[in-house]
Design a protein around this motif. Structure first.
Motif, PDB file in Angstrom:
ATOM      1  N   SER A 101      -5.169   1.706   3.943  1.00  0.00           N
ATOM      2  CA  SER A 101      -4.260   1.927   4.647  1.00  0.00           C
ATOM      3  C   SER A 101      -3.313   0.559   4.461  1.00  0.00           C
ATOM      4  O   SER A 101      -2.006   0.973   4.589  1.00  0.00           O
ATOM      5  CB  SER A 101      -4.905   1.695   6.237  1.00  0.00           C
ATOM      6  N   GLU A 104      -1.404   1.539   1.324  1.00  0.00           N
ATOM      7  CA  GLU A 104      -0.188   2.981   1.921  1.00  0.00           C
ATOM      8  C   GLU A 104       0.988   2.160   2.414  1.00  0.00           C
ATOM      9  O   GLU A 104       2.023   2.701   2.383  1.00  0.00           O
ATOM     10  CB  GLU A 104      -0.931   3.684   2.694  1.00  0.00           C
ATOM     11  N   ARG A 241      -2.312   6.138  -4.264  1.00  0.00           N
ATOM     12  CA  ARG A 241      -3.749   6.106  -3.984  1.00  0.00           C
ATOM     13  C   ARG A 241      -4.357   6.390  -5.294  1.00  0.00           C
ATOM     14  O   ARG A 241      -5.554   6.141  -5.558  1.00  0.00           O
ATOM     15  CB  ARG A 241      -3.831   7.223  -3.101  1.00  0.00           C
TER      16      ARG A 241
END
Length: 328
Positions: A101, A104, A241
């Motif tokens: 997370s 991101e 990712r």
């Protein structure tokens, strides 16, 4: 025969490509996190992106190369501190969720129009804005040089100088990891990986050691990001990712908790990956699109990672006993 030679040459070129070196460097950092300490970091791409931005933004602002180099390292260390302080008490999949997370968040901030003045937004930063100071350091003469079937310019984005610098950093990183993991500090890391409660009972600060490992691996990740963008531009979506996914595949392929595993894994992974893609483009030309080839290549990477985890979790050079991770 000419087509076969071309495909094999492309695969050979991937063995020494700057991108291969960047992934090896990122996997060495991840190996400090996961292989030696047992930290499930799923956000190595975030460290790489911050290192790339730190170097690019500092260079554009007028910093000389080595100052921008240090700023990239500092960006990785700072991100590790900010990330680690509230999260290193977590274990296993909880830490994995937090780190992916966080990566991101870094990517989305890079895309944001709020910071577009510095990051370039979704378009990123063009290579000609930040590469001149690096290229000016090249000791190689102008022109081109051939080494066997491989021929590149001596100085430039995709050059022999970029390759020498990238693999030189990998060599220094391997030597650094070899020294620290064979020290008493490295033995404590292995103890934390296998049973952190036992290490804590011996009076060691588990949190402190985890933080140190996270910072060192994060700095290596940031340097990997710097190397990754030397032949190209800085684009937030280029370090997303998928990059973390590939770094994990590289590390597991070579072998977690091994010295040369990340390097071997990166070279083997990208040589085979290029061989498959180039071979499919040549053999299936006119039958399938280039988009299908890329998608099918990604599918093969996923299948490879699954097979590794199921049948050969220790990788090529690893020892299965090294995988007794305390990730409950």
């Amino acid at each position: 025969m000419d087509e076969l030679t071309r495909v094999l040459t492309q695969a050979l070129a991937e063995l020494i490509a700057p991108t291969t070196a960047a992934y090896a460097l990122a996997a060495i950092g991840l190996n400090l996190h996961f292989g030696y300490t047992g930290l499930l970091n799923m956000g190595q791409a975030g460290f790489m992106l911050l290192g790339a931005y730190g170097f690019g933004i500092a260079t554009i602002a007028g910093a000389p190369f080595w100052l921008a180099f240090l700023i990239a390292m500092a960006a990785g260390a700072l991100f590790a501190l900010i990330l680690g302080l509230p999260t290193l008490t977590l274990r296993g999949d909880y830490l994995a969720i937090v780190t992916i997370s966080a990566a991101e968040i870094i990517r989305m901030l890079g895309r944001s129009t709020v910071f577009q003045e510095w990051t370039g937004g979704a378009s990123g930063l063009k290579g000609n804005q930040f590469k001149e100071t690096f290229q000016a350091l090249s000791p190689l003469p102008d022109g081109r040089m051939a080494l066997g079937p491989l021929e590149y310019i001596n100085t430039g984005s995709d050059s022999w100088w970029t390759r020498l610098f990238a693999w030189g950093l990998v060599l220094v990183a391997v030597l650094f990891v070899w020294l620290i993991t064979r020290s008493p500090w490295g033995r404590v890391l292995r103890g934390i990986r296998e049973d952190e409660d036992a290490v804590r009972a011996l009076g060691k600060s588990v949190f402190s050691y985890k933080m140190q490992a996270l910072v060192l691996g994060g700095v290596l990740g940031a340097l990997a990001g710097l190397v990754f963008v030397l032949p190209r531009s800085i684009a937030p979506d280029g370090l997303g990712r998928t990059v973390t996914f590939f770094v994990w595949t590289v590390m597991l392929l070579g072998g977690a908790a091994t010295l040369f595993g990340p390097v071997l894994g990166s070279m083997l992974f990208f040589a085979v990956y290029m061989l498959l893609r180039a071979g499919m483009r040549t053999g299936l030309e006119g039958v399938v699109s280039s988009t299908f080839v890329e998608q099918f290549g990604g599918l093969l990477v996923g299948v490879t990672l699954m097979i590794l985890v199921i049948f050969r979790p220790q990788g090529i050079l690893g020892n299965k006993r090294e995988l007794a991770f305390n990730v409950r």
